[in-house]
Write a protein that holds these residues in place. Structure first.
Motif, PDB file in Angstrom:
ATOM      1  N   GLY A  66      -6.350  -4.412  13.906  1.00  0.00           N
ATOM      2  CA  GLY A  66      -6.829  -4.770  12.570  1.00  0.00           C
ATOM      3  C   GLY A  66      -7.820  -3.765  12.028  1.00  0.00           C
ATOM      4  N   ALA A  67      -8.631  -3.200  12.911  1.00  0.00           N
ATOM      5  CA  ALA A  67      -9.639  -2.222  12.492  1.00  0.00           C
ATOM      6  C   ALA A  67      -9.015  -0.913  12.013  1.00  0.00           C
ATOM      7  CB  ALA A  67     -10.599  -1.937  13.637  1.00  0.00           C
ATOM      8  N   GLN A  68      -7.756  -0.678  12.347  1.00  0.00           N
ATOM      9  CA  GLN A  68      -7.080   0.543  11.907  1.00  0.00           C
ATOM     10  C   GLN A  68      -6.894   0.601  10.393  1.00  0.00           C
ATOM     11  OE1 GLN A  68      -6.002   3.269  13.823  1.00  0.00           O
ATOM     12  NE2 GLN A  68      -7.225   2.306  15.437  1.00  0.00           N
ATOM     13  N   PHE A  69      -7.049  -0.529   9.719  1.00  0.00           N
ATOM     14  CA  PHE A  69      -6.883  -0.561   8.263  1.00  0.00           C
ATOM     15  C   PHE A  69      -8.202  -0.315   7.541  1.00  0.00           C
ATOM     16  CE2 PHE A  69      -3.403  -2.834  10.157  1.00  0.00           C
ATOM     17  CZ  PHE A  69      -2.304  -2.308   9.490  1.00  0.00           C
ATOM     18  N   GLY A  70      -9.256  -0.021   8.299  1.00  0.00           N
ATOM     19  CA  GLY A  70     -10.542   0.398   7.749  1.00  0.00           C
ATOM     20  C   GLY A  70     -11.036   1.554   8.588  1.00  0.00           C
ATOM     21  N   ASP A  71     -12.296   1.481   9.003  1.00  0.00           N
ATOM     22  CA  ASP A  71     -12.861   2.482   9.904  1.00  0.00           C
ATOM     23  C   ASP A  71     -12.810   1.935  11.326  1.00  0.00           C
ATOM     24  OD1 ASP A  71     -14.294   4.294  11.372  1.00  0.00           O
ATOM     25  OD2 ASP A  71     -16.212   3.943  10.352  1.00  0.00           O
ATOM     26  N   ALA A 198     -12.306  -3.058   5.914  1.00  0.00           N
ATOM     27  CA  ALA A 198     -11.027  -3.060   5.195  1.00  0.00           C
ATOM     28  C   ALA A 198     -11.115  -3.948   3.957  1.00  0.00           C
ATOM     29  CB  ALA A 198      -9.914  -3.552   6.112  1.00  0.00           C
ATOM     30  N   ASP A 199     -10.180  -3.757   3.029  1.00  0.00           N
ATOM     31  CA  ASP A 199     -10.134  -4.565   1.807  1.00  0.00           C
ATOM     32  C   ASP A 199      -9.966  -6.038   2.139  1.00  0.00           C
ATOM     33  OD1 ASP A 199     -10.361  -2.268   0.325  1.00  0.00           O
ATOM     34  OD2 ASP A 199      -8.207  -2.108  -0.119  1.00  0.00           O
ATOM     35  N   GLU A 200     -10.437  -6.890   1.234  1.00  0.00           N
ATOM     36  CA  GLU A 200     -10.338  -8.326   1.446  1.00  0.00           C
ATOM     37  C   GLU A 200      -8.882  -8.775   1.551  1.00  0.00           C
ATOM     38  OE1 GLU A 200     -11.549 -11.928   2.431  1.00  0.00           O
ATOM     39  OE2 GLU A 200     -12.891 -10.221   2.086  1.00  0.00           O
ATOM     40  N   SER A 201      -7.985  -8.122   0.836  1.00  0.00           N
ATOM     41  CA  SER A 201      -6.568  -8.482   0.925  1.00  0.00           C
ATOM     42  C   SER A 201      -6.030  -8.227   2.332  1.00  0.00           C
ATOM     43  CB  SER A 201      -5.749  -7.691  -0.096  1.00  0.00           C
ATOM     44  OG  SER A 201      -5.848  -6.287   0.162  1.00  0.00           O
ATOM     45  N   VAL A 202      -6.515  -7.179   2.984  1.00  0.00           N
ATOM     46  CA  VAL A 202      -6.108  -6.880   4.360  1.00  0.00           C
ATOM     47  C   VAL A 202      -6.677  -7.922   5.314  1.00  0.00           C
ATOM     48  CG1 VAL A 202      -6.285  -5.209   6.236  1.00  0.00           C
ATOM     49  CG2 VAL A 202      -5.879  -4.416   3.902  1.00  0.00           C
ATOM     50  N   VAL A 203      -7.928  -8.310   5.076  1.00  0.00           N
ATOM     51  CA  VAL A 203      -8.541  -9.355   5.892  1.00  0.00           C
ATOM     52  C   VAL A 203      -7.697 -10.625   5.841  1.00  0.00           C
ATOM     53  CG1 VAL A 203     -10.567 -10.840   6.171  1.00  0.00           C
ATOM     54  CG2 VAL A 203     -10.868  -8.423   5.577  1.00  0.00           C
ATOM     55  N   HIS A 204      -7.275 -10.997   4.622  1.00  0.00           N
ATOM     56  CA  HIS A 204      -6.456 -12.201   4.454  1.00  0.00           C
ATOM     57  C   HIS A 204      -5.110 -12.050   5.168  1.00  0.00           C
ATOM     58  CE1 HIS A 204      -4.620 -15.703   2.541  1.00  0.00           C
ATOM     59  NE2 HIS A 204      -3.596 -14.927   2.238  1.00  0.00           N
ATOM     60  N   THR A 205      -4.468 -10.912   5.004  1.00  0.00           N
ATOM     61  CA  THR A 205      -3.153 -10.690   5.613  1.00  0.00           C
ATOM     62  C   THR A 205      -3.225 -10.773   7.132  1.00  0.00           C
ATOM     63  OG1 THR A 205      -2.338  -9.322   3.791  1.00  0.00           O
ATOM     64  CG2 THR A 205      -1.314  -8.995   5.946  1.00  0.00           C
ATOM     65  N   LEU A 316       3.114  -9.501   7.538  1.00  0.00           N
ATOM     66  CA  LEU A 316       2.588  -8.135   7.501  1.00  0.00           C
ATOM     67  C   LEU A 316       3.032  -7.353   6.272  1.00  0.00           C
ATOM     68  CD1 LEU A 316       3.242  -7.098  11.212  1.00  0.00           C
ATOM     69  CD2 LEU A 316       1.021  -7.630  10.199  1.00  0.00           C
ATOM     70  N   ALA A 317       3.956  -7.887   5.489  1.00  0.00           N
ATOM     71  CA  ALA A 317       4.574  -7.131   4.389  1.00  0.00           C
ATOM     72  C   ALA A 317       3.573  -6.449   3.462  1.00  0.00           C
ATOM     73  CB  ALA A 317       5.509  -8.046   3.599  1.00  0.00           C
ATOM     74  N   PRO A 318       2.463  -7.098   3.077  1.00  0.00           N
ATOM     75  CA  PRO A 318       1.546  -6.439   2.124  1.00  0.00           C
ATOM     76  C   PRO A 318       0.789  -5.239   2.694  1.00  0.00           C
ATOM     77  CG  PRO A 318       1.216  -8.836   2.136  1.00  0.00           C
ATOM     78  CD  PRO A 318       2.046  -8.498   3.327  1.00  0.00           C
ATOM     79  N   LEU A 319       0.769  -5.056   3.997  1.00  0.00           N
ATOM     80  CA  LEU A 319      -0.006  -3.967   4.584  1.00  0.00           C
ATOM     81  C   LEU A 319       0.645  -2.615   4.324  1.00  0.00           C
ATOM     82  CD1 LEU A 319      -0.943  -5.424   8.097  1.00  0.00           C
ATOM     83  CD2 LEU A 319      -2.370  -5.331   6.050  1.00  0.00           C
ATOM     84  N   PRO A 320      -0.159  -1.558   4.205  1.00  0.00           N
ATOM     85  CA  PRO A 320       0.415  -0.219   4.033  1.00  0.00           C
ATOM     86  C   PRO A 320       1.192   0.200   5.272  1.00  0.00           C
ATOM     87  CG  PRO A 320      -1.962  -0.090   4.450  1.00  0.00           C
ATOM     88  CD  PRO A 320      -1.641  -1.537   4.236  1.00  0.00           C
ATOM     89  N   GLU A 321       2.253   0.954   5.050  1.00  0.00           N
ATOM     90  CA  GLU A 321       3.068   1.415   6.174  1.00  0.00           C
ATOM     91  C   GLU A 321       2.273   2.386   7.042  1.00  0.00           C
ATOM     92  OE1 GLU A 321       5.957   0.220   6.971  1.00  0.00           O
ATOM     93  OE2 GLU A 321       6.017  -1.051   5.180  1.00  0.00           O
ATOM     94  N   GLY A 322       2.573   2.384   8.324  1.00  0.00           N
ATOM     95  CA  GLY A 322       1.898   3.299   9.233  1.00  0.00           C
ATOM     96  C   GLY A 322       1.986   2.806  10.655  1.00  0.00           C
ATOM     97  N   PRO A 323       1.460   3.570  11.591  1.00  0.00           N
ATOM     98  CA  PRO A 323       1.565   3.203  13.007  1.00  0.00           C
ATOM     99  C   PRO A 323       0.948   1.852  13.345  1.00  0.00           C
ATOM    100  CG  PRO A 323       0.887   5.495  12.779  1.00  0.00           C
ATOM    101  CD  PRO A 323       0.842   4.901  11.408  1.00  0.00           C
ATOM    102  N   ALA A 324      -0.169   1.494  12.704  1.00  0.00           N
ATOM    103  CA  ALA A 324      -0.817   0.218  13.030  1.00  0.00           C
ATOM    104  C   ALA A 324       0.056  -0.957  12.616  1.00  0.00           C
ATOM    105  CB  ALA A 324      -2.180   0.128  12.350  1.00  0.00           C
ATOM    106  N   LYS A 325       0.634  -0.874  11.432  1.00  0.00           N
ATOM    107  CA  LYS A 325       1.537  -1.938  10.986  1.00  0.00           C
ATOM    108  C   LYS A 325       2.752  -2.016  11.897  1.00  0.00           C
ATOM    109  CE  LYS A 325       4.165  -3.592   6.962  1.00  0.00           C
ATOM    110  NZ  LYS A 325       4.468  -3.349   5.526  1.00  0.00           N
ATOM    111  N   GLN A 326       3.280  -0.862  12.294  1.00  0.00           N
ATOM    112  CA  GLN A 326       4.434  -0.822  13.189  1.00  0.00           C
ATOM    113  C   GLN A 326       4.091  -1.459  14.535  1.00  0.00           C
ATOM    114  OE1 GLN A 326       5.799   3.145  14.035  1.00  0.00           O
ATOM    115  NE2 GLN A 326       7.834   2.465  14.679  1.00  0.00           N
ATOM    116  N   ALA A 327       2.880  -1.197  15.034  1.00  0.00           N
ATOM    117  CA  ALA A 327       2.467  -1.775  16.312  1.00  0.00           C
ATOM    118  C   ALA A 327       2.330  -3.290  16.209  1.00  0.00           C
ATOM    119  CB  ALA A 327       1.151  -1.156  16.759  1.00  0.00           C
TER     120      ALA A 327
END
Length: 340
Positions: A66-71, A198-205, A316-327
């Motif tokens: 989850g932290a991969q979507f922020g710092d 991370a953005d609040e939308s990511v927190v919710h997702t 997970l659909a709203p999250l940006p594509e990338g390795p963290a989402k894939q994992a």
């Protein structure tokens, strides 16, 4: 210590992400060792009993992903992961007392080794250490953890008292799991996003993802409790069965039996007879376990686990594509594939 990475044999990892997660989990492990240290050597031994037996560290893994979507290197990420794992460990000490379990993670349970009182108090010690760390993470983190802990305890109480009159036992069971298991999984994803900024939308997702993968995780455990041996699961097979706790395969057996209206096989009638009786006897317990393993209800439970894993993937659909989402998506498969 047996710390995962990649989890459950998951192989879809980006090398950079793999390095970040590995470093994060190593730091969590150091934090857990420090948090379970007491000035009283006996307390240290008891508090580290299950920690040193290993474990999947699934909740810290969710924090790290989850932290991969922020710092991901934000200073509060690792302490948050330590908090959720300490909380989880504490519940295991209490669960083993309630279930009268003999083993956990392939070693004697704390209650078997030291007795119920020491096991309960050790769980309380771990809760206190989690609270101490949590206090440094800010009032919002304290509120989130408190709400999660209320849900966790409520789920445990609901399991203990059973469904109220007229309530579908399956619906009741899923409500229990939402409290006992999903609440802390949801906090894990939420803390990872929160503590990394991370953005609040990511927190919710990630909170919603954690809720769903938590159900899938526990339903897969239900299947493993019936289908695996102690070497695979690290626990005594059929522990819940022995204690009369109705997990998903048993609930499906009863529902299918009721719907059949008496047109059932001799094996089905015998299984219901055993489930209605005392399964503390080793011979009867083994017979019930054998019949359950051959029953279609076990496959139905597997399908239910897959369904919730797919809901987690969809979340997970709203999250940006990338390795963290894939994992995270890969975990949906890895969690349920433990159950075959």
């Amino acid at each position: 210590m047996n710390v995962v990475g990649p989890p459950f044999g998951l192989s879809v990892w980006d090398p950079a992400l793999d390095a970040d997660i590995g470093a994060g989990l190593a730091a969590v492990e150091e934090g857990l060792i420090e948090a379970t240290k007491s000035d009283v050597p006996f307390i240290t031994d008891a508090a580290r009993h299950l920690l040193q037996a290993g474990g999947k560290r699934f909740r810290p893994l969710l924090v790290m992903l989850g932290a991969q979507f922020g710092d991901p290197f934000a200073p509060r990420v690792v302490p948050a992961a330590v908090v959720v794992e300490l909380t989880h460990l504490a519940t295991l000490y209490h669960d083993d007392v309630m279930d009268e379990a003999d083993a956990r993670r392939g070693v004697p349970s704390a209650n078997t080794r030291w007795g119920n009182s020491v096991a309960v108090l050790t769980g309380d010690f771990l809760f206190s250490r989690a609270s101490h760390i949590l206090a440094d993470l800010g009032p919002e983190a304290v509120r989130v953890q408190a709400e999660s802990f209320e849900r966790l305890v409520t789920g445990q109480i609901l399991e203990t008292v059973g469904p109220r009159d007229g309530r579908d036992p399956l619906d009741h069971y899923l409500e229990v799991l939402a409290g006992k298991t999903s609440s802390l999984m949801a906090v894990s994803g939420r803390f990872g996003a929160m503590m990394s900024g991370a953005d609040e939308s990511v927190v919710h997702t990630l909170t919603q993802y954690g809720e769903r993968i938590g159900i899938a995780f526990q339903l897969a455990d239900d299947v493993l409790d019936i289908a695996s041996d102690s070497h695979e699961s690290g626990k005594t097979p059929g522990t819940d069965l022995r204690e009369g706790i109705p997990t998903l395969p048993v609930l499906h057996v009863r529902k299918q039996y009721a719907q059949a209206g008496g047109a059932v096989s001799a094996d089905d009638r015998r299984l219901i007879e055993l489930l209605d009786g005392d399964l503390t006897d080793d011979r009867l317990h083994a017979e019930a376990l054998s019949l359950l393993r051959a029953h279609p209800a076990l496959e139905q439970a597997r399908r239910d686990s897959l369904r919730y894993a797919e809901e987690a993937r969809t979340a997970l659909a709203p999250l940006p594509e990338g390795p963290a989402k894939q994992a995270l998506a890969g975990l949906c498969d890895a969690v349920v594939h433990r159950a075959g």
